[in-house]
Design a protein around this motif. Structure first.
Motif, short mmCIF file in Angstrom:
data_model
loop_
_atom_site.label_atom_id
_atom_site.label_comp_id
_atom_site.label_asym_id
_atom_site.label_seq_id
_atom_site.Cartn_x
_atom_site.Cartn_y
_atom_site.Cartn_z
N GLU A 119 0.85 -1.19 0.00
CA GLU A 119 0.00 0.00 0.00
C GLU A 119 0.88 1.24 0.00
OE1 GLU A 119 -2.81 -0.42 3.21
OE2 GLU A 119 -3.94 -1.86 2.02
N HIS A 121 -2.36 1.61 -2.71
CA HIS A 121 -2.67 1.01 -3.99
C HIS A 121 -2.80 2.06 -5.09
CE1 HIS A 121 -4.47 -2.77 -1.89
NE2 HIS A 121 -3.16 -2.75 -1.87
N LYS A 123 -4.53 3.57 -8.25
CA LYS A 123 -5.92 3.59 -8.74
C LYS A 123 -6.00 3.87 -10.23
CE LYS A 123 -8.00 2.97 -4.84
NZ LYS A 123 -8.52 1.63 -4.58
N GLN A 124 -5.06 4.64 -10.73
CA GLN A 124 -5.13 5.09 -12.13
C GLN A 124 -3.72 5.47 -12.58
OE1 GLN A 124 -7.97 5.35 -14.01
NE2 GLN A 124 -6.96 6.26 -15.78
N THR A 145 -3.22 7.35 -6.38
CA THR A 145 -3.23 6.25 -5.41
C THR A 145 -4.39 6.45 -4.44
OG1 THR A 145 -1.83 7.40 -3.82
CG2 THR A 145 -0.69 6.10 -5.50
N ASP A 146 -4.49 5.54 -3.48
CA ASP A 146 -5.49 5.67 -2.40
C ASP A 146 -5.47 7.07 -1.79
OD1 ASP A 146 -6.24 2.99 -2.48
OD2 ASP A 146 -4.61 2.38 -1.14
#
Ligand code: HEM
Length: 162
Positions: A119, A121, A123-124, A145-146
Protein backbone atom coordinates in the motif's frame (compact mmCIF):
# COMPACT_ATOMS: atom_id res chain seq x y z
CA UNK A 1 13.53 -11.90 -38.65
CA UNK A 2 9.89 -11.66 -39.79
CA UNK A 3 8.68 -8.42 -41.35
CA UNK A 4 6.80 -6.04 -39.09
CA UNK A 5 3.09 -6.82 -39.46
CA UNK A 6 1.51 -4.00 -41.53
CA UNK A 7 -1.05 -3.44 -38.74
CA UNK A 8 1.82 -2.14 -36.60
CA UNK A 9 3.42 0.25 -39.09
CA UNK A 10 2.10 3.27 -37.15
CA UNK A 11 4.21 2.04 -34.17
CA UNK A 12 7.38 1.17 -36.12
CA UNK A 13 9.19 4.08 -34.42
CA UNK A 14 9.04 2.20 -31.09
CA UNK A 15 10.54 -1.11 -32.24
CA UNK A 16 14.03 -1.86 -30.92
CA UNK A 17 16.03 -1.27 -27.74
CA UNK A 18 16.14 2.03 -25.85
CA UNK A 19 18.45 3.00 -22.96
CA UNK A 20 18.01 6.00 -20.69
CA UNK A 21 20.56 8.60 -21.81
CA UNK A 22 20.61 10.37 -18.44
CA UNK A 23 18.95 8.94 -15.31
CA UNK A 24 15.19 9.31 -15.13
CA UNK A 25 13.56 11.26 -12.30
CA UNK A 26 10.97 9.80 -9.93
CA UNK A 27 8.77 12.00 -7.78
CA UNK A 28 5.48 11.80 -5.87
CA UNK A 29 4.16 13.92 -3.01
CA UNK A 30 4.55 11.03 -0.53
CA UNK A 31 8.08 9.84 -1.42
CA UNK A 32 11.69 11.04 -1.51
CA UNK A 33 12.60 11.96 -5.09
CA UNK A 34 14.83 9.37 -6.75
CA UNK A 35 16.72 8.68 -9.97
CA UNK A 36 16.80 5.48 -12.02
CA UNK A 37 18.03 4.07 -15.30
CA UNK A 38 15.84 2.00 -17.60
CA UNK A 39 16.08 -0.20 -20.70
CA UNK A 40 13.07 -0.62 -22.97
CA UNK A 41 12.80 -3.39 -25.53
CA UNK A 42 10.02 -3.54 -28.14
CA UNK A 43 10.04 -6.59 -30.43
CA UNK A 44 7.70 -8.67 -32.59
CA UNK A 45 7.38 -12.12 -34.16
CA UNK A 46 5.33 -11.09 -37.19
CA UNK A 47 1.97 -11.08 -35.38
CA UNK A 48 0.01 -7.79 -35.28
CA UNK A 49 1.31 -7.48 -31.69
CA UNK A 50 4.40 -5.88 -30.17
CA UNK A 51 6.09 -7.52 -27.17
CA UNK A 52 7.75 -5.27 -24.66
CA UNK A 53 9.92 -5.33 -21.54
CA UNK A 54 10.75 -2.25 -19.42
CA UNK A 55 13.53 -2.89 -16.89
CA UNK A 56 14.51 -0.18 -14.39
CA UNK A 57 17.70 -0.17 -12.30
CA UNK A 58 19.23 1.65 -9.33
CA UNK A 59 21.59 4.34 -10.70
CA UNK A 60 24.56 3.56 -8.43
CA UNK A 61 24.24 -0.14 -7.56
CA UNK A 62 22.67 -1.12 -10.94
CA UNK A 63 20.37 -3.47 -9.01
CA UNK A 64 17.08 -4.33 -10.78
CA UNK A 65 14.08 -2.36 -9.52
CA UNK A 66 10.75 -1.88 -11.26
CA UNK A 67 10.03 -4.28 -14.17
CA UNK A 68 7.13 -4.46 -16.59
CA UNK A 69 6.39 -6.64 -19.58
CA UNK A 70 3.50 -7.18 -21.93
CA UNK A 71 1.96 -6.77 -25.33
CA UNK A 72 0.79 -3.89 -27.49
CA UNK A 73 -2.10 -4.14 -29.95
CA UNK A 74 -3.83 -1.69 -32.26
CA UNK A 75 -7.50 -1.74 -33.17
CA UNK A 76 -7.57 -2.22 -36.96
CA UNK A 77 -8.49 0.84 -39.05
CA UNK A 78 -8.15 3.15 -36.03
CA UNK A 79 -5.44 4.95 -34.07
CA UNK A 80 -6.51 3.14 -30.87
CA UNK A 81 -3.67 1.40 -29.01
CA UNK A 82 -3.89 -1.03 -26.08
CA UNK A 83 -1.07 -2.03 -23.71
CA UNK A 84 -1.51 -5.31 -21.78
CA UNK A 85 0.91 -4.99 -18.86
CA UNK A 86 2.25 -7.07 -15.96
CA UNK A 87 4.35 -5.26 -13.33
CA UNK A 88 6.68 -6.96 -10.83
CA UNK A 89 4.97 -4.98 -8.04
CA UNK A 90 1.96 -7.30 -8.41
CA UNK A 91 -0.10 -5.09 -10.68
CA UNK A 92 -1.68 -6.14 -13.96
CA UNK A 93 -3.11 -3.49 -16.15
CA UNK A 94 -4.74 -2.61 -19.46
CA UNK A 95 -3.95 0.86 -20.73
CA UNK A 96 -5.61 2.30 -23.80
CA UNK A 97 -5.12 5.47 -25.73
CA UNK A 98 -4.62 7.21 -29.02
CA UNK A 99 -1.64 7.40 -31.30
CA UNK A 100 -1.12 10.84 -32.81
CA UNK A 101 1.91 10.80 -35.07
CA UNK A 102 4.76 9.68 -32.85
CA UNK A 103 2.97 10.52 -29.62
CA UNK A 104 1.08 7.93 -27.62
CA UNK A 105 -1.19 8.92 -24.74
CA UNK A 106 -2.44 6.05 -22.55
CA UNK A 107 -4.79 5.75 -19.57
CA UNK A 108 -5.67 2.82 -17.32
CA UNK A 109 -8.67 0.94 -18.70
CA UNK A 110 -8.54 -1.96 -16.18
CA UNK A 111 -6.36 -2.72 -13.20
CA UNK A 112 -5.94 -5.61 -10.77
CA UNK A 113 -3.34 -6.55 -8.17
CA UNK A 114 -2.19 -9.42 -5.99
CA UNK A 115 -4.00 -9.63 -2.64
CA UNK A 116 -0.82 -8.73 -0.73
CA UNK A 117 0.31 -5.79 -2.88
CA UNK A 118 2.09 -3.00 -1.02
CA UNK A 119 0.00 0.00 0.00
CA UNK A 120 -0.94 2.62 -1.03
CA UNK A 121 -2.67 1.01 -3.99
CA UNK A 122 -2.50 2.56 -7.44
CA UNK A 123 -5.92 3.59 -8.74
CA UNK A 124 -5.13 5.09 -12.13
CA UNK A 125 -2.10 5.49 -14.38
CA UNK A 126 -1.54 7.69 -17.38
CA UNK A 127 1.51 7.76 -19.64
CA UNK A 128 2.84 9.65 -22.56
CA UNK A 129 5.41 8.21 -24.94
CA UNK A 130 6.78 10.52 -27.57
CA UNK A 131 9.54 10.35 -30.12
CA UNK A 132 11.16 13.76 -30.09
CA UNK A 133 12.51 15.53 -33.17
CA UNK A 134 16.05 14.88 -31.84
CA UNK A 135 15.42 11.10 -32.06
CA UNK A 136 15.11 10.57 -28.30
CA UNK A 137 12.16 8.73 -26.81
CA UNK A 138 10.49 10.29 -23.78
CA UNK A 139 8.18 8.61 -21.21
CA UNK A 140 6.15 10.50 -18.63
CA UNK A 141 4.05 8.55 -16.10
CA UNK A 142 1.45 9.97 -13.72
CA UNK A 143 -0.60 8.02 -11.19
CA UNK A 144 -3.34 8.33 -8.59
CA UNK A 145 -3.23 6.25 -5.41
CA UNK A 146 -5.49 5.67 -2.40
CA UNK A 147 -4.07 8.88 -0.90
CA UNK A 148 -3.20 11.10 -3.86
CA UNK A 149 -4.95 12.42 -6.92
CA UNK A 150 -3.24 12.17 -10.33
CA UNK A 151 0.35 13.41 -10.04
CA UNK A 152 3.54 12.82 -11.98
CA UNK A 153 5.65 9.83 -10.82
CA UNK A 154 8.24 9.37 -13.59
CA UNK A 155 9.99 11.25 -16.34
CA UNK A 156 12.78 9.77 -18.45
CA UNK A 157 14.36 10.06 -21.89
CA UNK A 158 16.00 7.24 -23.86
CA UNK A 159 18.42 6.92 -26.79
CA UNK A 160 18.29 4.08 -29.29
CA UNK A 161 20.97 1.60 -28.24
CA UNK A 162 23.32 0.19 -30.87
C1 HEM B 1 6.94 4.45 -5.15
C2 HEM B 1 3.74 2.92 -8.42
C3 HEM B 1 7.21 2.75 -11.78
C4 HEM B 1 10.48 3.54 -8.33
C5 HEM B 1 5.77 4.08 -5.75
C6 HEM B 1 4.48 4.02 -5.09
C7 HEM B 1 3.59 3.58 -6.00
C8 HEM B 1 4.30 3.36 -7.24
C9 HEM B 1 2.11 3.34 -5.78
C10 HEM B 1 4.20 4.38 -3.62
C11 HEM B 1 3.77 5.81 -3.52
C12 HEM B 1 3.43 6.21 -2.08
O1 HEM B 1 4.03 5.65 -1.15
O2 HEM B 1 2.57 7.09 -1.91
C13 HEM B 1 4.41 2.78 -9.61
C14 HEM B 1 3.76 2.44 -10.88
C15 HEM B 1 4.74 2.41 -11.83
C16 HEM B 1 5.99 2.71 -11.15
C17 HEM B 1 2.29 2.18 -11.06
C18 HEM B 1 4.66 2.14 -13.31
C19 HEM B 1 3.61 2.47 -14.04
C20 HEM B 1 8.41 2.92 -11.13
C21 HEM B 1 9.70 2.85 -11.77
C22 HEM B 1 10.62 3.06 -10.81
C23 HEM B 1 9.90 3.29 -9.56
C24 HEM B 1 9.98 2.59 -13.27
C25 HEM B 1 12.08 3.06 -11.07
C26 HEM B 1 12.96 2.60 -10.24
C27 HEM B 1 9.80 3.88 -7.18
C28 HEM B 1 10.45 4.25 -5.92
C29 HEM B 1 9.43 4.55 -5.02
C30 HEM B 1 8.18 4.33 -5.71
C31 HEM B 1 11.96 4.30 -5.69
C32 HEM B 1 9.60 5.02 -3.57
C33 HEM B 1 10.02 3.94 -2.65
C34 HEM B 1 8.96 2.93 -2.45
O3 HEM B 1 7.89 3.27 -1.92
O4 HEM B 1 9.17 1.75 -2.84
N1 HEM B 1 5.62 3.68 -7.05
N2 HEM B 1 5.74 2.94 -9.82
N3 HEM B 1 8.57 3.19 -9.79
N4 HEM B 1 8.44 3.96 -7.02
FE1 HEM B 1 7.09 3.55 -8.44
Amino acid sequence: HPELNPALLPLDWLVGTWESDVPGKGVFPTITPFRYTETLHFSHVGQPILNFTFNAFHVESKMPLHRECGFIRMQPETNKVAFIIAQNSGLVEIEEGELKGQQLNLQTHALARISFAKEPHVKQISRLFQLRPDGKLEQTVSMATDNQSMMQHLHITYCRSA
